[in-house]
Design a protein around this motif. Structure first.
Motif, PDB file in Angstrom:
ATOM      1  N   GLY A 123     -11.461   8.522   7.239  1.00  0.00           N
ATOM      2  CA  GLY A 123     -11.841   8.814   5.863  1.00  0.00           C
ATOM      3  C   GLY A 123     -13.284   8.443   5.587  1.00  0.00           C
ATOM      4  N   ARG A 124     -13.694   8.630   4.346  1.00  0.00           N
ATOM      5  CA  ARG A 124     -15.086   8.376   3.977  1.00  0.00           C
ATOM      6  C   ARG A 124     -15.477   6.916   4.167  1.00  0.00           C
ATOM      7  N   LYS A 147     -11.638   2.223  -7.275  1.00  0.00           N
ATOM      8  CA  LYS A 147     -12.193   3.232  -6.383  1.00  0.00           C
ATOM      9  C   LYS A 147     -11.189   3.583  -5.283  1.00  0.00           C
ATOM     10  N   ASP A 148     -11.296   4.816  -4.794  1.00  0.00           N
ATOM     11  CA  ASP A 148     -10.362   5.309  -3.779  1.00  0.00           C
ATOM     12  C   ASP A 148     -10.830   4.881  -2.386  1.00  0.00           C
ATOM     13  N   THR A 149     -10.804   3.572  -2.117  1.00  0.00           N
ATOM     14  CA  THR A 149     -11.283   3.078  -0.821  1.00  0.00           C
ATOM     15  C   THR A 149     -10.308   3.370   0.312  1.00  0.00           C
ATOM     16  N   ASP A 150      -9.066   3.749  -0.019  1.00  0.00           N
ATOM     17  CA  ASP A 150      -8.090   4.108   1.015  1.00  0.00           C
ATOM     18  C   ASP A 150      -8.086   5.608   1.298  1.00  0.00           C
ATOM     19  N   ASP A 151      -8.956   6.355   0.605  1.00  0.00           N
ATOM     20  CA  ASP A 151      -9.024   7.817   0.775  1.00  0.00           C
ATOM     21  C   ASP A 151      -7.665   8.472   0.541  1.00  0.00           C
ATOM     22  N   ASN A 152      -6.992   8.056  -0.524  1.00  0.00           N
ATOM     23  CA  ASN A 152      -5.708   8.669  -0.861  1.00  0.00           C
ATOM     24  C   ASN A 152      -5.872   9.999  -1.593  1.00  0.00           C
ATOM     25  N   GLU A 153      -7.009  10.175  -2.247  1.00  0.00           N
ATOM     26  CA  GLU A 153      -7.240  11.427  -2.965  1.00  0.00           C
ATOM     27  C   GLU A 153      -7.690  12.507  -1.991  1.00  0.00           C
ATOM     28  N   MET A 172       0.837  -1.200   0.000  1.00  0.00           N
ATOM     29  CA  MET A 172       0.000   0.000   0.000  1.00  0.00           C
ATOM     30  C   MET A 172       0.866   1.241   0.000  1.00  0.00           C
ATOM     31  N   PRO A 173       0.427   2.316  -0.649  1.00  0.00           N
ATOM     32  CA  PRO A 173       1.212   3.550  -0.664  1.00  0.00           C
ATOM     33  C   PRO A 173       1.276   4.174   0.721  1.00  0.00           C
TER      34      PRO A 173
END
Length: 236
Positions: A61-62, A198-204, A50-51
């Motif tokens: 996060g969301r 999808k951005d499930t890790d809320d990286n954006e 993971m980043p």
């Protein structure tokens, strides 16, 4: 616990499904046992792929907020639903409180077992490995729940409940399984969304995130107020 009391009264129960001491005890026992398990859980398999955490990323996060909301609503539904079920079977008010009390804490155990892995499924033998303290905590909570439910005087005078009948434990076990399946279902959906990009890790970045831009400095990267220190530059 508070929502369980609130929604129980809203849904038409004559008395609160949990007494104040039951609410306080559940907060205490879950924090010092099940919460401790989460604090010492080893790193999940695949975590190094993971980043790194984005600078300025909010703590919740969301998708994590959504998981918390799903778990809360599901547990409240199980607690209130178990009381109505016990009421329909003709149990007394104190037995219904014992029903709610045990459904709440055994439901919390189910949530903890699922939460040991953020993405990987807990429907795997890995749930029995890696963290023995998890099962020590589960055993401690289970023994205490049974003891508080049946010790004479302690159950009635302190916790405002009475011993449960056998079928009530079946209801507790059923709702614990329901809680576990609900939380695992949420993870399965999140894994599928992640595979779809999808951005499930809320990286954006999101509207509530802090500004992640790093401050530019002319000197060495040291905390403010440490300029009086004698800093030596390391050279090869």
């Amino acid at each position: 616990q508070g929502l369980g009391v609130l929604f129980g009264l809203i849904c038409g129960l004559a008395e609160a499904p949990l007494s104040p001491i039951q609410v306080l005890y559940s907060n205490l026992i879950c924090a010092i046992t099940l919460g401790f398990v989460c604090a010492i859980e080893p790193a999940e398999e695949g975590i190094m792929t993971m980043p790194p955490r984005r600078i300025g990323k909010r703590l919740i996060g969301r998708y994590l907020f959504l998981r918390i909301a799903i778990g809360t609503l599901a547990l409240v539904g199980c607690v209130v639903g178990s009381v109505f079920w016990a009421q329909a079977l003709g149990y007394t008010q104190k037995q219904m409180r014992a029903q709610a009390f045990n459904t709440l804490d055994f439901g919390a155990i189910a949530v903890t077992l699922s939460a040991r892995f953020a993405y990987n499924s807990s429907f795997d033998s890995r749930i029995f490995r890696g963290n023995p303290y998890c099962w020590y905590s589960v055993a401690v909570v289970s023994v205490l729940q049974v003891a508080l439910t049946y010790i004479p005087g302690l159950n009635t005078a302190v916790f405002s409940m009475s011993g449960m009948a056998g079928p009530q434990w079946g209801i507790v076990a059923l709702f614990a399984v329901v809680m576990f399946c609900v939380m695992e279902g949420e993870k399965a959906v999140r894994r599928k969304l992640k595979m779809q990009g999808k951005d499930t890790d809320d990286n954006e970045p999101f509207i509530f995130d802090a500004d992640g831009a790093a401050e530019e400095t002319d000197g060495p990267l040291v905390p403010k107020g440490t300029s009086h220190l004698n800093l030596a530059e390391l050279t090869k």
